[in-house]
Each structure stands twice: as C-alpha cells, then as structure tokens.
Design a protein around this motif. Structure first.
Motif, PDB file in Angstrom:
ATOM      1  N   ALA A 183      -4.031   7.001   8.456  1.00  0.00           N
ATOM      2  CA  ALA A 183      -4.463   8.100   9.325  1.00  0.00           C
ATOM      3  C   ALA A 183      -3.253   8.819   9.918  1.00  0.00           C
ATOM      4  N   ASP A 184      -2.252   8.071  10.331  1.00  0.00           N
ATOM      5  CA  ASP A 184      -1.039   8.665  10.891  1.00  0.00           C
ATOM      6  C   ASP A 184      -0.280   9.469   9.834  1.00  0.00           C
ATOM      7  N   ALA A 185      -0.185   8.953   8.627  1.00  0.00           N
ATOM      8  CA  ALA A 185       0.562   9.626   7.564  1.00  0.00           C
ATOM      9  C   ALA A 185      -0.052  10.973   7.195  1.00  0.00           C
ATOM     10  N   ILE A 186      -1.377  11.085   7.278  1.00  0.00           N
ATOM     11  CA  ILE A 186      -2.010  12.373   6.957  1.00  0.00           C
ATOM     12  C   ILE A 186      -2.265  13.202   8.218  1.00  0.00           C
TER      13      ILE A 186
ATOM     14  N   VAL B  82       0.847  -1.184   0.000  1.00  0.00           N
ATOM     15  CA  VAL B  82       0.000   0.000   0.000  1.00  0.00           C
ATOM     16  C   VAL B  82       0.883   1.235   0.000  1.00  0.00           C
ATOM     17  N   SER B  83       0.444   2.251  -0.737  1.00  0.00           N
ATOM     18  CA  SER B  83       1.154   3.525  -0.713  1.00  0.00           C
ATOM     19  C   SER B  83       0.145   4.664  -0.650  1.00  0.00           C
ATOM     20  N   LEU B  84       0.610   5.789  -0.144  1.00  0.00           N
ATOM     21  CA  LEU B  84      -0.208   6.990  -0.009  1.00  0.00           C
ATOM     22  C   LEU B  84       0.545   8.141  -0.656  1.00  0.00           C
ATOM     23  N   THR B  85      -0.120   8.817  -1.581  1.00  0.00           N
ATOM     24  CA  THR B  85       0.474   9.955  -2.276  1.00  0.00           C
ATOM     25  C   THR B  85      -0.250  11.225  -1.859  1.00  0.00           C
TER      26      THR B  85
END
Length: 168
Positions: free
Chosen positions: A110-113, A75-78
């Motif tokens: 949630a932590d990343a954003i 999974v990745s978040l951009t």
C-alpha cells in the motif's frame, strides 16, 4: 515454493490467497480474483501478456521457503506502466510470525503505490484469522487440498479443517 523439499506449495498458495483477500478488501484497491491470478502462477507468461490480459498497473510476485519452523518470504511489486520493480522485501521468521509478516507485506505494498489507508483499511489488514499459528497452518494445508477437488483431497481437507477448528 522454494523450500528445500519443494513440499510447501500450500504455504505459497496460502500467502497468495491472503494477499489477494486482504488487498482486495481495501478501499480504492482493485485486485483480480484468485481464479484469474492462479493461471499465471503456473504458466509464467511475459509481463506484457499479464498486463494486457488482466488490465493491471501493478503486479505482486513472491516466493516462500519453509524449513521446519523457519520461513522466508520474498515479495516484489512491479509498476507495469513504467516496467520497473518499485519495491521488494525479504522477511525471515518462524511460522508464529506469519500474521505479522503478512501485515507488513500488505502495508508495504500500500505504501509503495502511495495508497492512503483509511482506519477501516488498517483494521482489515490487522485482522487475524486466528491467534493460533498451528491452526492457521492446518487451515492453509486443508485449503490447498480442497482446491484439488478430488474425493481423497476433500476428505483430507475435511480432517485438517476439523483439526484446525479444534486448535482454534
């Protein structure tokens, strides 16, 4: 679906649906509905097109692999505002670990954003649809057949839903 046999699309779709449902239920989080998102799974336009169409700041992408009982979730978040991947993770386990892997993914996003989770949000993330991984697998397969909307697929879905219910 990056599984060796390429026959686990049901698993990829189930993970996508779970993330949409769980993240979308959190306070202070807006998530586009499945119907809007599924188009991009098949059509793979450039990031700028997705951002413009859906009016989003973040995009979650992922891939799954399943071979026997072993699974891998990537999974990745951009962050589309800065056009940069801000988080990525690879999880390995078995299908019995699926709920923990889904929870970890939601918490990590949630932590990343930098989303502050309320106690209610944490309960929503931690809530499991069942304690039986085999029943959940049957449910995901049934849901995938159901989405195909043909009579034969509806009949398969019904049988799988019934089997999942009996196991649960």
């Amino acid at each position: 679906d990056q599984s060796p046999s390429q026959d686990n699309e049901w698993f990829a779709n189930g993970m996508m649906d779970e993330l949409i449902d769980t993240l979308g239920s959190l306070s202070n989080m807006k998530v586009n509905p499945r119907g809007d998102v599924i188009y991009y799974k098949k059509n793979r336009p450039k990031l700028e097109e997705i951002v413009q169409d859906l009016k989003v700041r973040y995009i979650v992408e992922g891939a799954v692999q399943k071979a026997g009982e072993k699974i891998r979730i990537k999974v990745s978040l951009t962050d589309c505002k800065i056009h940069e991947q801000i988080w990525h993770q690879k999880y390995d386990g078995t299908f019995d670990d699926i709920f923990d892997l889904q929870d970890k993914t939601c918490y990590s996003i949630a932590d990343a954003i930098k989303l502050t989770l309320t106690p209610e949000d944490k309960q929503k993330i931690d809530k499991k649809p069942t304690e039986n991984a085999e029943a959940y697998e049957l449910y995901l397969k049934a849901s995938d057949y159901f989405e195909k909307s043909t009579r034969d697929d509806f009949e398969r879905a019904l049988l799988l839903f019934q089997s999942a219910n009996e196991l649960d």
